[in-house]
Design an enzyme around this catalytic site. Structure first.
Site, PDB file in Angstrom:
ATOM      1  N   GLU A  41     -15.621 -19.391  17.777  1.00 34.11           N
ATOM      2  CA  GLU A  41     -14.761 -18.961  18.891  1.00 34.11           C
ATOM      3  C   GLU A  41     -15.580 -18.881  20.161  1.00 34.11           C
ATOM      4  O   GLU A  41     -16.687 -18.340  20.157  1.00 34.11           O
ATOM      5  CB  GLU A  41     -14.195 -17.541  18.668  1.00 34.11           C
ATOM      6  CG  GLU A  41     -13.155 -17.416  17.596  1.00 34.11           C
ATOM      7  CD  GLU A  41     -12.629 -15.970  17.481  1.00 34.11           C
ATOM      8  OE1 GLU A  41     -12.904 -15.143  18.373  1.00 34.11           O
ATOM      9  OE2 GLU A  41     -11.951 -15.688  16.487  1.00 34.11           O
ATOM     10  N   GLU A  73      -1.439 -14.757  22.722  1.00 33.79           N
ATOM     11  CA  GLU A  73      -0.843 -14.098  21.553  1.00 33.79           C
ATOM     12  C   GLU A  73      -0.449 -12.673  21.922  1.00 33.79           C
ATOM     13  O   GLU A  73      -1.309 -11.821  22.092  1.00 33.79           O
ATOM     14  CB  GLU A  73      -1.844 -14.101  20.400  1.00 33.79           C
ATOM     15  CG  GLU A  73      -2.183 -15.501  19.902  1.00 33.79           C
ATOM     16  CD  GLU A  73      -3.392 -15.493  18.979  1.00 33.79           C
ATOM     17  OE1 GLU A  73      -3.292 -14.949  17.868  1.00 33.79           O
ATOM     18  OE2 GLU A  73      -4.452 -16.033  19.373  1.00 33.79           O
ATOM     19  N   LYS A 111      -1.689  -9.496  19.792  1.00 35.31           N
ATOM     20  CA  LYS A 111      -3.098  -9.139  19.587  1.00 35.31           C
ATOM     21  C   LYS A 111      -3.314  -7.723  20.094  1.00 35.31           C
ATOM     22  O   LYS A 111      -2.845  -7.356  21.170  1.00 35.31           O
ATOM     23  CB  LYS A 111      -4.017 -10.093  20.371  1.00 35.31           C
ATOM     24  CG  LYS A 111      -4.331 -11.382  19.630  1.00 35.31           C
ATOM     25  CD  LYS A 111      -5.681 -11.935  20.038  1.00 35.31           C
ATOM     26  CE  LYS A 111      -6.792 -11.319  19.215  1.00 35.31           C
ATOM     27  NZ  LYS A 111      -8.129 -11.628  19.730  1.00 35.31           N
TER      28      LYS A 111
END
Ligand SMILES: *[C@@H]1O[C@H](CO)[C@@H](O)[C@H](O)[C@H]1NC(C)=O
Length: 352
Positions: free
Chosen positions: A268, A322, A325
């Site tokens: 990531e 998102e 999250k």
């Protein structure tokens, strides 16, 4: 005459090495997190990835619906055994065999890596003892199925596996609290030819440094008059960006325990485009960071400490914003795309 021959040989070898380095191709991927209640359907996601030439994708579980949707497409996946599955996977070889049979085997043709757990050593210390046995059991299952060459087993680490005093990069070392488990894991990665996986966020380092890091350095800006260089007094190496410095800090830590040559996967990295708690979480900065990163990886350059890191695998977090999250507000703004599939900013996506 002899010297001329030698020079010719040297020149030939230099050219040969340059050609080899150019051929070692970097891999750019994207992390497809699904912590949103408004995300596109699976077929839409598969189409979106294809349209944007994203072939390397990380997902955060082994959901058969997701894997089924990707079958027949040309993606190569990192899938994850979730932290919640670790204890079962560590409990017995039979439990791991069952999981691999159900979750991996039917989709083996599109799976490149299994990341066992997410940032376990630092975020789930209670599971730390289960990590190595879970990885070993999964590896043994794959071995039995003749899949251990095609699918590599690793685990993702957060930056805080490093000791807080890991600055400059040459001072990189693993924190004493993770060291024992880390050594078992590194031993397994090494004997099975699997990469070390790390989540690398210049954004978080920048925010945590309270002004000690210059923004262009964190954003990989290198234009004359804008770019910043930082010399590592320990190694004498000069850094033009924080991403390289963070990678070399990991390389130094690996080197200190005998694994300096281990391949790396950045599972990531990214920069949020919004979230009012942090002033640098803007669309412009996210666009700058991600595009500079894509250019940096596509150029196939290694790091100052490991020029051979030219074939680095890097996954951008994330495909979508998102909305479910948890954590700081910027956590919900890492996407390249809004849930309606429009781009948050223009991106030079990897070419087919
Ligand atoms: C095992 O897998 C490799 C590819 O990773 C393949 O070349 C080989 O034929 C397989 N062996 C058997 C016995 O299936």
């Amino acid at each position: 005459m002899m010297i001329l021959r030698l020079l010719q040989l040297l020149l030939f070898l230099t050219v040969a090495v340059l050609v080899l380095q150019a051929q070692a191709s970097a891999t750019l991927g994207v992390a497809y997190g699904r912590l949103g209640n408004n995300l596109p359907s699976l077929p839409q996601v598969v189409q979106l990835l294809q349209a944007n030439h994203w072939k390397n994708v990380m997902i955060y579980d082994t959901d058969p619906h997701v894997l089924e949707a990707f079958m027949g497409s040309s993606v190569r996946l990192i899938v994850q055994a979730t932290n919640g599955e670790l204890q079962n996977l560590a409990s017995s070889q039979a439990a791991a065999n069952q999981w691999v049979q159900a979750r991996i085997f039917p989709y083996a043709s599109i799976i490149q890596f299994i990341a066992v757990g997410n940032e376990v050593l630092t975020s789930e210390p209670a599971l730390a003892q289960s990590l190595y046995p879970a990885m070993l059991n999964i590896y043994n299952s794959l071995l039995t199925l003749n899949l251990s060459s095609a699918i590599k087993v690793s685990t993702t680490h957060a930056a805080n596996v490093l000791d807080a005093a890991s600055f400059p990069p040459s001072n990189g070392r693993f924190s004493s609290s993770v060291l024992q488990n880390m050594l078992s894991i590194l031993g397994l990665l090494s004997t099975t030819g699997a990469p070390f996986m790390a989540n690398v966020y210049p954004f978080l380092a920048y925010v945590g440094a309270n002004g000690d890091i210059k923004l262009p350095y964190a954003l990989l800006e290198t234009a004359p008059g804008v770019g910043v260089t930082v010399a590592d007094s320990g190694s004498g190496l000069v850094y033009t960006n924080l991403f390289d410095a963070q990678l070399d800090t990991l390389v130094s830590a690996l080197e200190k325990v005998g694994y300096g040559g281990m391949p790396l996967v950045v599972t990531e990295t990214g920069w949020p485009s919004g979230g009012s708690s942090v002033s640098v979480a803007t669309v412009a900065n996210a666009q700058t960071y991600v595009n500079n990163l894509v250019a940096r990886i596509s150029a196939g350059a290694g790091t100052p400490k490991r020029p051979s890191l030219a074939d680095l695998h890097v996954y951008i977090f994330a495909l979508f914003n998102e909305n479910e999250k948890v954590g700081a507000d910027y956590e919900r703004h890492f996407g390249l795309f809004y849930p309606d599939q429009t781009m948050v900013y223009q991106l030079h996506s990897p070419q087919a």
